[in-house]
Scaffold this active site. Sequence first.
Site, PDB file in Angstrom:
ATOM      1  N   VAL A 112       0.864  -1.116  -0.175  1.00  0.00           N
ATOM      2  CA  VAL A 112       0.091   0.115  -0.108  1.00  0.00           C
ATOM      3  C   VAL A 112       1.346   1.260  -0.149  1.00  0.00           C
ATOM      4  O   VAL A 112       1.398   1.421   1.399  1.00  0.00           O
ATOM      5  CB  VAL A 112      -1.063   0.139   1.246  1.00  0.00           C
ATOM      6  CG1 VAL A 112      -1.971   1.013   0.994  1.00  0.00           C
ATOM      7  CG2 VAL A 112      -1.574  -1.491   1.055  1.00  0.00           C
ATOM      8  N   CYS A 113       0.482   2.271  -1.445  1.00  0.00           N
ATOM      9  CA  CYS A 113       1.408   3.417  -0.982  1.00  0.00           C
ATOM     10  C   CYS A 113       0.054   4.573  -0.635  1.00  0.00           C
ATOM     11  O   CYS A 113      -0.708   4.127  -1.111  1.00  0.00           O
ATOM     12  CB  CYS A 113       2.149   3.620  -2.274  1.00  0.00           C
ATOM     13  SG  CYS A 113       2.068   3.532  -3.502  1.00  0.00           S
ATOM     14  N   GLY A 114       0.756   6.035  -1.433  1.00  0.00           N
ATOM     15  CA  GLY A 114      -0.434   6.793  -1.168  1.00  0.00           C
ATOM     16  C   GLY A 114      -1.083   6.601  -2.685  1.00  0.00           C
ATOM     17  O   GLY A 114      -2.348   7.305  -2.301  1.00  0.00           O
TER      18      GLY A 114
END
Length: 102
Positions: free
Chosen positions: A7-9
């Site tokens: 998960v990233c922005g």
Amino acid sequence: MLKILAVCGNGQGSSVVLRLGLEPVLDELGLGDAAVECTSIGQAQGMMSFVDLIVIAAHLRENVDPPKNKPVIYVNNLVDKKEVKEKVVAALKQYYPELLKK
């Protein structure tokens, strides 16, 4: 097969970097068949229940609410293989020790 959510922005940039850092670690651990899916923080919430391990960039810690029964790894340096490996191994030992006995 182990299912991992990176998960990233925004969903592509740093989560792909995270996946690229995870894959050699998984290979070393004999888990090269693990599936690593990249996603954005906005989409992650609906996907977390369907994976075995969640890996999140540490700066996003306050923006997610992972399920209580899922192991979550918060990574400070997405390209630091040592940090990634230490945290993955610790999570696997705690939640899926049978996977490390291969």
